[in-house]
Design a protein around this motif. Structure first.
Motif, PDB file in Angstrom:
ATOM      1  N   HIS A 169       1.058  -1.352   0.062  1.00  0.00           N
ATOM      2  CA  HIS A 169       0.049  -0.078  -0.087  1.00  0.00           C
ATOM      3  C   HIS A 169       0.799   1.278  -0.045  1.00  0.00           C
ATOM      4  O   HIS A 169       1.722   1.428   0.625  1.00  0.00           O
ATOM      5  CB  HIS A 169      -0.831  -0.241   1.355  1.00  0.00           C
ATOM      6  N   VAL A 170       0.619   2.084  -0.906  1.00  0.00           N
ATOM      7  CA  VAL A 170       1.490   3.210  -1.326  1.00  0.00           C
ATOM      8  C   VAL A 170       1.204   4.375  -0.217  1.00  0.00           C
ATOM      9  O   VAL A 170       0.153   4.329   0.241  1.00  0.00           O
ATOM     10  CB  VAL A 170       1.335   3.542  -2.566  1.00  0.00           C
ATOM     11  N   TRP A 171       2.367   5.400  -0.095  1.00  0.00           N
ATOM     12  CA  TRP A 171       1.966   6.323   0.843  1.00  0.00           C
ATOM     13  C   TRP A 171       0.798   7.051   0.241  1.00  0.00           C
ATOM     14  O   TRP A 171       0.575   7.381  -0.801  1.00  0.00           O
ATOM     15  CB  TRP A 171       3.345   7.088   0.776  1.00  0.00           C
ATOM     16  N   ALA A 172       0.038   7.499   1.234  1.00  0.00           N
ATOM     17  CA  ALA A 172      -1.330   8.308   0.969  1.00  0.00           C
ATOM     18  C   ALA A 172      -1.428   9.273   0.076  1.00  0.00           C
ATOM     19  O   ALA A 172      -2.082   9.266  -0.850  1.00  0.00           O
ATOM     20  CB  ALA A 172      -2.203   8.408   2.150  1.00  0.00           C
ATOM     21  N   ASP A 212      -2.144  -5.140   3.444  1.00  0.00           N
ATOM     22  CA  ASP A 212      -1.209  -4.068   3.567  1.00  0.00           C
ATOM     23  C   ASP A 212      -0.075  -4.423   4.338  1.00  0.00           C
ATOM     24  O   ASP A 212      -0.123  -5.620   4.858  1.00  0.00           O
ATOM     25  CB  ASP A 212      -1.870  -2.695   4.007  1.00  0.00           C
ATOM     26  N   GLN A 213       0.926  -3.498   4.663  1.00  0.00           N
ATOM     27  CA  GLN A 213       2.195  -4.063   5.519  1.00  0.00           C
ATOM     28  C   GLN A 213       1.893  -4.648   6.660  1.00  0.00           C
ATOM     29  O   GLN A 213       2.473  -5.622   7.155  1.00  0.00           O
ATOM     30  CB  GLN A 213       2.997  -2.967   5.423  1.00  0.00           C
ATOM     31  N   ASN A 232       9.566  -0.784   3.386  1.00  0.00           N
ATOM     32  CA  ASN A 232       9.033  -0.248   2.325  1.00  0.00           C
ATOM     33  C   ASN A 232      10.002   0.490   1.160  1.00  0.00           C
ATOM     34  O   ASN A 232      10.992   1.109   1.722  1.00  0.00           O
ATOM     35  CB  ASN A 232       8.198   1.161   2.791  1.00  0.00           C
ATOM     36  N   MET A 235       8.439   4.080  -1.457  1.00  0.00           N
ATOM     37  CA  MET A 235       7.226   4.846  -0.734  1.00  0.00           C
ATOM     38  C   MET A 235       6.077   3.995  -0.626  1.00  0.00           C
ATOM     39  O   MET A 235       4.727   4.404  -0.588  1.00  0.00           O
ATOM     40  CB  MET A 235       6.741   6.254  -1.418  1.00  0.00           C
ATOM     41  N   GLY A 236       6.047   2.721  -0.504  1.00  0.00           N
ATOM     42  CA  GLY A 236       5.179   1.788  -0.181  1.00  0.00           C
ATOM     43  C   GLY A 236       4.709   1.067  -1.556  1.00  0.00           C
ATOM     44  O   GLY A 236       3.907   0.426  -1.152  1.00  0.00           O
TER      45      GLY A 236
END
Length: 246
Positions: A169-172, A212-213, A232, A235-236
């Motif tokens: 899951h990427v950085w929001a 997710d992580q 990460n 950026m995830g």
């Protein structure tokens, strides 16, 4: 009965047997241009992510290493060079087209490794056989992730480690741009290069429904792995999880 259960295939809910067949169809379709698409989609970054996983594995000469869902053999080739003549680096995959592609690529590079077509949920190896098990970009396609993780732990010797390299899951703040890239550009690229837009739409969807992580960390702990941590990357976009059997 387990056969009557449903699971996700991307954003769809399908029967478990149907998912297995549809995942097989995806990789049958993309096998011949899998490496090219990986380079195009990631801008070559997948090679750096895999190199990072190899560095974090701590694999040394003489070790036994199992690469699950090994695809076209990038990790198996690197591990074979690390373990040397006294070690073993197994290349495995459930999909014959991918496994054949990987075996041939390694042979072309003068690297002969043991190869097995097998299901990660039912590994055909004895208990406590391997020093290291890896799975790169394959766990999200497995129907019963908890069973696969338990199997990978089972075949690890005490002191051995499991590494899971997977989209996460990427950085929001980057999510809108990443969604546009994933759902608009990647399927179009897949259509242009492989003439298969649907398989790459599934790729984008499968990432979104993958744990997710923190959830994957918990799944690994529930499978009996200890000292689980993760890193990460990009950026995830990708995360490397690592756990040990003590």
């Amino acid at each position: 009965m387990r056969e009557s259960n449903t699971t996700h295939f991307g954003f769809e809910q399908v029967g478990e047997a149907e998912k297995a067949q549809r995942v097989a169809d995806v990789f049958d379709s993309v096998a011949q241009r899998y490496d090219l698409m990986n380079d195009l989609m990631s801008g070559g970054l997948h090679r750096l992510w895999k190199a990072f996983a190899i560095a974090k594995s701590g694999v040394r000469a003489g070790w036994r290493v199992l690469d699950v869902a090994g695809g076209t053999g990038d990790l198996a080739l690197a591990f074979a060079r690390r373990v040397g003549r006294d070690g073993q680096a197994w290349l495995t995959d459930i999909n014959n087209a991918m496994l054949t592609r990987g075996r041939d690529r390694l042979c072309d590079r003068g690297c002969i490794v043991p190869v097995a077509q097998c299901d990660a949920e039912q590994l055909p190896f004895p208990d406590e056989y391997f020093d290291c098990v890896t799975v790169a970009f394959g766990l999200r396609n497995m129907t019963h992730k908890e069973l696969a993780l338990a199997e990978m732990r089972r075949v690890l010797r005490p002191g051995g480690r499991l590494l899971v390299l997977e989209f996460s899951h990427v950085w929001a703040p980057l999510a809108p741009a990443y969604d546009y890239y994933s759902f608009k550009l990647i399927p179009r690229l897949g259509k242009l290069v492989t003439h298969d837009e649907a398989s790459y739409r599934y790729l984008a969807e499968s990432i979104r429904v993958h744990p997710d992580q923190e959830t994957l960390k918990r799944l690994m702990e529930e499978a009996g792995l200890e000292s689980v941590d993760y890193f990460n990357l990009a950026m995830g976009v990708v995360a490397l999880h690592r756990g040990f059997r003590f």
